[in-house]
Scaffold this motif. Structure first.
Motif, PDB file in Angstrom:
ATOM      1  N   PRO A  34       0.788  -1.244   0.000  1.00 49.37           N
ATOM      2  CA  PRO A  34       0.000   0.000   0.000  1.00 49.37           C
ATOM      3  C   PRO A  34       0.824   1.301   0.000  1.00 49.37           C
ATOM      4  CG  PRO A  34      -0.383  -1.289   2.027  1.00 49.37           C
ATOM      5  CD  PRO A  34       0.620  -2.038   1.218  1.00 49.37           C
ATOM      6  N   TYR A  35       2.011   1.245   0.574  1.00 43.85           N
ATOM      7  CA  TYR A  35       2.740   2.508   0.776  1.00 43.85           C
ATOM      8  C   TYR A  35       3.838   2.690  -0.256  1.00 43.85           C
ATOM      9  CZ  TYR A  35       0.198   2.030   5.083  1.00 43.85           C
ATOM     10  OH  TYR A  35      -0.811   1.851   5.982  1.00 43.85           O
ATOM     11  N   SER A  36       3.910   3.885  -0.818  1.00 45.24           N
ATOM     12  CA  SER A  36       4.944   4.199  -1.809  1.00 45.24           C
ATOM     13  C   SER A  36       5.053   5.715  -1.911  1.00 45.24           C
ATOM     14  CB  SER A  36       4.573   3.635  -3.176  1.00 45.24           C
ATOM     15  OG  SER A  36       3.457   4.330  -3.701  1.00 45.24           O
ATOM     16  N   GLN A  37       5.968   6.155  -2.760  1.00 44.55           N
ATOM     17  CA  GLN A  37       6.050   7.587  -3.081  1.00 44.55           C
ATOM     18  C   GLN A  37       5.679   7.769  -4.553  1.00 44.55           C
ATOM     19  OE1 GLN A  37       6.720  10.213  -0.977  1.00 44.55           O
ATOM     20  NE2 GLN A  37       6.445   8.640   0.601  1.00 44.55           N
ATOM     21  N   SER A  38       4.861   6.838  -5.060  1.00 38.86           N
ATOM     22  CA  SER A  38       4.570   6.830  -6.491  1.00 38.86           C
ATOM     23  C   SER A  38       3.789   8.058  -6.956  1.00 38.86           C
ATOM     24  CB  SER A  38       3.817   5.549  -6.869  1.00 38.86           C
ATOM     25  OG  SER A  38       2.653   5.417  -6.071  1.00 38.86           O
ATOM     26  N   LEU A  39       3.098   8.742  -6.048  1.00 36.72           N
ATOM     27  CA  LEU A  39       2.401   9.983  -6.429  1.00 36.72           C
ATOM     28  C   LEU A  39       2.945  11.162  -5.613  1.00 36.72           C
ATOM     29  CD1 LEU A  39      -1.324   8.937  -7.049  1.00 36.72           C
ATOM     30  CD2 LEU A  39       0.560   9.102  -8.665  1.00 36.72           C
ATOM     31  N   LYS A  40       4.231  11.088  -5.290  1.00 34.79           N
ATOM     32  CA  LYS A  40       4.871  12.146  -4.487  1.00 34.79           C
ATOM     33  C   LYS A  40       4.668  13.517  -5.133  1.00 34.79           C
ATOM     34  CE  LYS A  40       9.431  13.360  -2.645  1.00 34.79           C
ATOM     35  NZ  LYS A  40       9.048  13.625  -1.254  1.00 34.79           N
ATOM     36  N   GLY A  67       2.110   9.050  -1.218  1.00 34.71           N
ATOM     37  CA  GLY A  67       2.984  10.224  -1.130  1.00 34.71           C
ATOM     38  C   GLY A  67       2.370  11.505  -1.673  1.00 34.71           C
ATOM     39  N   GLY A  68       1.082  11.453  -2.015  1.00 37.01           N
ATOM     40  CA  GLY A  68       0.404  12.640  -2.532  1.00 37.01           C
ATOM     41  C   GLY A  68      -0.505  13.264  -1.492  1.00 37.01           C
ATOM     42  N   HIS A  69      -1.420  14.082  -1.963  1.00 35.72           N
ATOM     43  CA  HIS A  69      -2.289  14.848  -1.070  1.00 35.72           C
ATOM     44  C   HIS A  69      -3.652  15.010  -1.740  1.00 35.72           C
ATOM     45  CE1 HIS A  69      -3.295  17.978   1.871  1.00 35.72           C
ATOM     46  NE2 HIS A  69      -3.748  18.691   0.872  1.00 35.72           N
ATOM     47  N   GLN A 297      -9.064   2.577  -6.646  1.00 38.60           N
ATOM     48  CA  GLN A 297      -8.921   4.002  -6.977  1.00 38.60           C
ATOM     49  C   GLN A 297      -7.459   4.410  -7.001  1.00 38.60           C
ATOM     50  OE1 GLN A 297     -13.218   4.703  -4.980  1.00 38.60           O
ATOM     51  NE2 GLN A 297     -11.513   5.805  -4.058  1.00 38.60           N
ATOM     52  N   LYS A 298      -6.654   3.786  -6.150  1.00 36.61           N
ATOM     53  CA  LYS A 298      -5.214   4.061  -6.199  1.00 36.61           C
ATOM     54  C   LYS A 298      -4.651   3.622  -7.554  1.00 36.61           C
ATOM     55  CE  LYS A 298      -2.752   3.185  -2.432  1.00 36.61           C
ATOM     56  NZ  LYS A 298      -2.307   2.375  -1.254  1.00 36.61           N
ATOM     57  N   ALA A 299      -5.115   2.499  -8.045  1.00 36.36           N
ATOM     58  CA  ALA A 299      -4.668   2.027  -9.363  1.00 36.36           C
ATOM     59  C   ALA A 299      -5.090   3.014 -10.455  1.00 36.36           C
ATOM     60  CB  ALA A 299      -5.230   0.635  -9.641  1.00 36.36           C
ATOM     61  N   ILE A 300      -6.311   3.530 -10.350  1.00 35.96           N
ATOM     62  CA  ILE A 300      -6.792   4.522 -11.327  1.00 35.96           C
ATOM     63  C   ILE A 300      -5.902   5.775 -11.280  1.00 35.96           C
ATOM     64  CG2 ILE A 300      -8.675   6.127 -11.892  1.00 35.96           C
ATOM     65  CD1 ILE A 300     -10.658   3.983 -10.878  1.00 35.96           C
ATOM     66  N   LEU A 301      -5.634   6.241 -10.067  1.00 33.60           N
ATOM     67  CA  LEU A 301      -4.833   7.465  -9.911  1.00 33.60           C
ATOM     68  C   LEU A 301      -3.436   7.283 -10.496  1.00 33.60           C
ATOM     69  CD1 LEU A 301      -6.015   8.357  -6.299  1.00 33.60           C
ATOM     70  CD2 LEU A 301      -6.332   9.816  -8.320  1.00 33.60           C
ATOM     71  N   GLN A 302      -2.816   6.148 -10.209  1.00 29.67           N
ATOM     72  CA  GLN A 302      -1.478   5.899 -10.766  1.00 29.67           C
ATOM     73  C   GLN A 302      -1.537   5.858 -12.291  1.00 29.67           C
ATOM     74  OE1 GLN A 302       0.163   2.324  -9.030  1.00 29.67           O
ATOM     75  NE2 GLN A 302       1.232   3.508  -7.460  1.00 29.67           N
ATOM     76  N   ALA A 303      -2.591   5.244 -12.810  1.00 32.16           N
ATOM     77  CA  ALA A 303      -2.694   5.110 -14.268  1.00 32.16           C
ATOM     78  C   ALA A 303      -2.873   6.465 -14.947  1.00 32.16           C
ATOM     79  CB  ALA A 303      -3.854   4.186 -14.637  1.00 32.16           C
ATOM     80  N   VAL A 304      -3.667   7.341 -14.350  1.00 31.86           N
ATOM     81  CA  VAL A 304      -3.952   8.606 -15.058  1.00 31.86           C
ATOM     82  C   VAL A 304      -2.987   9.741 -14.717  1.00 31.86           C
ATOM     83  CG1 VAL A 304      -6.381   8.023 -15.509  1.00 31.86           C
ATOM     84  CG2 VAL A 304      -5.821   9.412 -13.496  1.00 31.86           C
ATOM     85  N   ILE A 305      -2.400   9.722 -13.500  1.00 29.02           N
ATOM     86  CA  ILE A 305      -1.485  10.833 -13.145  1.00 29.02           C
ATOM     87  C   ILE A 305      -0.125  10.388 -12.620  1.00 29.02           C
ATOM     88  CG2 ILE A 305      -3.330  12.520 -12.719  1.00 29.02           C
ATOM     89  CD1 ILE A 305      -2.766  12.084  -9.661  1.00 29.02           C
TER      90      ILE A 305
END
Ligand code: CP
Ligand code: NVA
Length: 308
Positions: A34-40, A67-69, A297-305
């Motif tokens: 679950p934890y990463s900095q992939s959307l830092k 890692g995002g907000h 939703q995390k998968a969606i977010l990584q895919a689009v941004i």
């Protein structure tokens, strides 16, 4: 492979089976890691015109875990509520954030926001669709049954936003989908038609069967949603009567496969669309399903941004 990068997620009709399968696989990976900095450094604006528990919390926590907000914006508080246009709001927010999630009363507003935003827009529920919910639903079914192709999912109740998105994804994944809605509450004919075309292409089926007892025969999954959706409160008395024969109870569950699973997008009204004995019973996987909202939703977010 980055094919989804920069894209909006308004309805799964804009996606294909390969992309959805990729999202499911990535959601599985994220559930285990679950934890990463992939959307830092990435920011998600979340605009809500309606109430929410799951969508709000799962998107916000999901962003932070990567890692995002995320920013919670209720239309009662931001200037849209005082008449600033959706188009202006879209352009202003695009200057600050990397994606916008929108929960709205109308698909038209969602499309308007997406048209004027230069960042991806994600549908957090509208009057016609609830794509994030449906992705969590099929992810949960895959966990429970070990496959999607050929799995029989029976939706009992209102042919609404939740039903529509589930029909589309079930069809795209080669599932056998049955919708059992009372007269006057059938799914949108155009969405039924489009799902049936998808089902034909992918080897599944989408069938309408008004009689719930006939519908649940050999069901692997029984699914329901509230009889009165957000914004329909003034119709609730009429709906209680119109839906009374479409309650998911133990008698109905007993007509499905013995290992049938029960799903519900939540929030639920015990004693209306589902009895307490079913939703709190051994066949129910509703809290697993709710948790899965976050992973998909995390998968969606990584895919689009996601950073490329
Ligand atoms: N299922 C769902 O979307 O829940 P919320 O309304 O709590 O976000
Ligand atoms: N059909 C419901 C779903 C809530 C998550 C509604 O639109 O209120």
């Amino acid at each position: 492979d980055g094919s989804m990068h920069g894209k909006d997620v308004l309805t799964w009709l804009d996606y294909n089976q390969a992309e959805v399968s990729q999202l499911l696989a990535q959601a599985q990976h994220l559930k285990e890691n679950p934890y990463s900095q992939s959307l830092k450094g990435k920011n998600l604006a979340m605009i809500f015109e309606k109430s929410s528990t799951r969508t709000r919390v799962s998107f916000e926590v999901g962003m932070v875990q990567m890692g995002g907000h995320a920013l919670y914006l209720n239309t009662r508080d931001i200037q849209v509520g005082r008449g600033e246009t959706i188009a202006d709001t879209a352009q202003v927010l695009s200057g600050y954030v990397d994606a916008i999630m929108f929960r709205t009363t109308s698909h038209g507003k969602l499309k308007e926001l997406a048209e004027h935003a230069s960042v991806p827009v994600i549908n957090g529920l509208c009057d016609i669709y609830h794509p994030c919910q449906a992705l969590a639903d099929i992810f949960t079914i895959l966990e429970l049954k070990g496959r999607l192709c050929g799995v029989k999912v029976v939706y009992i109740g209102d042919g609404n936003n939740v039903a529509h998105s589930l029909m589309i994804l079930a069809a795209m994944m080669g599932m056998e989908m049955v919708v059992s809605a009372p007269d006057g509450y059938q799914p949108d004919p155009l969405i039924t038609e489009k799902s049936q075309a998808l089902a034909k292409r992918y080897g599944g089926s989408v069938v309408l069967e008004e009689n719930p007892e006939k519908a649940v025969k050999h069901a692997d999954v029984i699914y329901t949603d509230v009889w009165t959706s957000m914004g329909q409160e003034e119709e609730s008395e009429k709906r209680l009567l119109d839906f009374k024969d479409h309650q998911v109870n133990e008698a109905l569950l007993n007509k499905a496969k013995t290992n049938v699973s029960f799903l519900h997008c939540l929030p639920a009204h015990r004693g209306e669309e589902v009895t307490a004995s079913v939703i709190d019973g051994s066949h129910s996987a509703v809290f697993q399903q709710a948790e899965n909202r976050m992973h998909v939703q995390k998968a969606i977010l990584q895919a689009v941004i996601g950073w490329k």
